[in-house]
Design a protein around this motif. Sequence first.
Motif, PDB file in Angstrom:
ATOM      1  N   THR A  28       0.807  -1.222   0.000  1.00 58.93           N
ATOM      2  CA  THR A  28       0.000   0.000   0.000  1.00 58.93           C
ATOM      3  C   THR A  28       0.843   1.276   0.000  1.00 58.93           C
ATOM      4  N   ASP A  29       2.156   1.154  -0.140  1.00 54.71           N
ATOM      5  CA  ASP A  29       3.050   2.320  -0.165  1.00 54.71           C
ATOM      6  C   ASP A  29       3.231   2.784  -1.610  1.00 54.71           C
ATOM      7  N   SER A  30       2.704   3.956  -1.939  1.00 58.95           N
ATOM      8  CA  SER A  30       2.742   4.440  -3.323  1.00 58.95           C
ATOM      9  C   SER A  30       4.153   4.729  -3.822  1.00 58.95           C
ATOM     10  N   SER A  31       5.138   4.827  -2.930  1.00 61.22           N
ATOM     11  CA  SER A  31       6.518   5.049  -3.383  1.00 61.22           C
ATOM     12  C   SER A  31       7.244   3.731  -3.685  1.00 61.22           C
ATOM     13  N   ALA A  32       6.610   2.606  -3.427  1.00 61.66           N
ATOM     14  CA  ALA A  32       7.226   1.297  -3.680  1.00 61.66           C
ATOM     15  C   ALA A  32       7.093   0.923  -5.153  1.00 61.66           C
ATOM     16  N   SER A  33       8.014   0.106  -5.636  1.00 61.22           N
ATOM     17  CA  SER A  33       7.988  -0.301  -7.043  1.00 61.22           C
ATOM     18  C   SER A  33       6.859  -1.289  -7.333  1.00 61.22           C
ATOM     19  N   ASN A  34       6.334  -1.952  -6.316  1.00 58.22           N
ATOM     20  CA  ASN A  34       5.245  -2.913  -6.524  1.00 58.22           C
ATOM     21  C   ASN A  34       3.948  -2.449  -5.844  1.00 58.22           C
ATOM     22  N   TYR A  35       3.734  -1.138  -5.809  1.00 62.28           N
ATOM     23  CA  TYR A  35       2.520  -0.558  -5.219  1.00 62.28           C
ATOM     24  C   TYR A  35       1.277  -1.142  -5.880  1.00 62.28           C
ATOM     25  N   ASN A  36       0.283  -1.504  -5.060  1.00 61.94           N
ATOM     26  CA  ASN A  36      -0.971  -2.057  -5.561  1.00 61.94           C
ATOM     27  C   ASN A  36      -2.100  -1.146  -5.100  1.00 61.94           C
ATOM     28  N   GLU A  37      -2.642  -0.386  -6.031  1.00 61.20           N
ATOM     29  CA  GLU A  37      -3.684   0.578  -5.652  1.00 61.20           C
ATOM     30  C   GLU A  37      -4.967  -0.096  -5.178  1.00 61.20           C
ATOM     31  N   ASP A  38      -5.158  -1.371  -5.523  1.00 61.50           N
ATOM     32  CA  ASP A  38      -6.344  -2.101  -5.075  1.00 61.50           C
ATOM     33  C   ASP A  38      -6.194  -2.656  -3.659  1.00 61.50           C
ATOM     34  N   ALA A  39      -4.965  -2.720  -3.168  1.00 62.04           N
ATOM     35  CA  ALA A  39      -4.735  -3.275  -1.831  1.00 62.04           C
ATOM     36  C   ALA A  39      -5.255  -2.313  -0.770  1.00 62.04           C
ATOM     37  N   SER A  45       4.897  -6.659   1.738  1.00 66.06           N
ATOM     38  CA  SER A  45       5.581  -7.128   0.527  1.00 66.06           C
ATOM     39  C   SER A  45       6.204  -6.006  -0.302  1.00 66.06           C
ATOM     40  N   CYS A  46       6.147  -4.777   0.155  1.00 68.43           N
ATOM     41  CA  CYS A  46       6.646  -3.650  -0.634  1.00 68.43           C
ATOM     42  C   CYS A  46       8.139  -3.800  -0.943  1.00 68.43           C
ATOM     43  N   THR A  47       8.500  -3.466  -2.167  1.00 66.90           N
ATOM     44  CA  THR A  47       9.906  -3.447  -2.578  1.00 66.90           C
ATOM     45  C   THR A  47      10.211  -2.067  -3.140  1.00 66.90           C
ATOM     46  N   TYR A  48      11.477  -1.675  -3.053  1.00 74.49           N
ATOM     47  CA  TYR A  48      11.872  -0.330  -3.446  1.00 74.49           C
ATOM     48  C   TYR A  48      13.091  -0.390  -4.355  1.00 74.49           C
ATOM     49  N   LEU A  49      13.128   0.508  -5.329  1.00 75.62           N
ATOM     50  CA  LEU A  49      14.297   0.622  -6.194  1.00 75.62           C
ATOM     51  C   LEU A  49      15.431   1.235  -5.397  1.00 75.62           C
TER      52      LEU A  49
END
Length: 169
Positions: A28-39, A45-49
Amino acid sequence: MKNSKKSFFTILLGMGLLVVSCKKEGCTDSSASNYNEDAKKDNGSCTYLPVAQTGFTWKEDGGSEMVADSAFWTTGAWGTGIRAYKGGMTNFFEINWQGANNNSVGTKTLDPAYGFTFLKNSDTYTGTSGQTLEITAVSGNTISGSFSVPVTGGTISTVTGTFTSIDKQ
């Protein structure tokens, strides 16, 4: 029997509502590379560049990498240069090359008189003549590049370093 059917359907309806109302899990973190707007619920599970490093780093005789507290580049009639500090004047770099506003990408010959000075504690290291520095990127008022300089003046014989997106001052 009628009541038991009613109870069964009530329980079934309740379970159905529970399933439908469960929050979808994801990042649910919009700054993450795998952000899921439906979550609706973060599941960790967030991952970051990787964040691009900025600043000035160096190694003495190939040892551990050290990071300056501050660094900038400057220019004037005398030429162009980089200043970097760690622990105040405990570790101080002054690297100069010829030509005012000489910050284009390419190899720069260090100024013969004041090309490379590194103060470390009570030792003053200077570079031998004819040394160069490589500018690898210029973006707005920032420069990036690297150097490797044989030095005299103490127990260190070579200083290598990189400067990444350091600002003009």
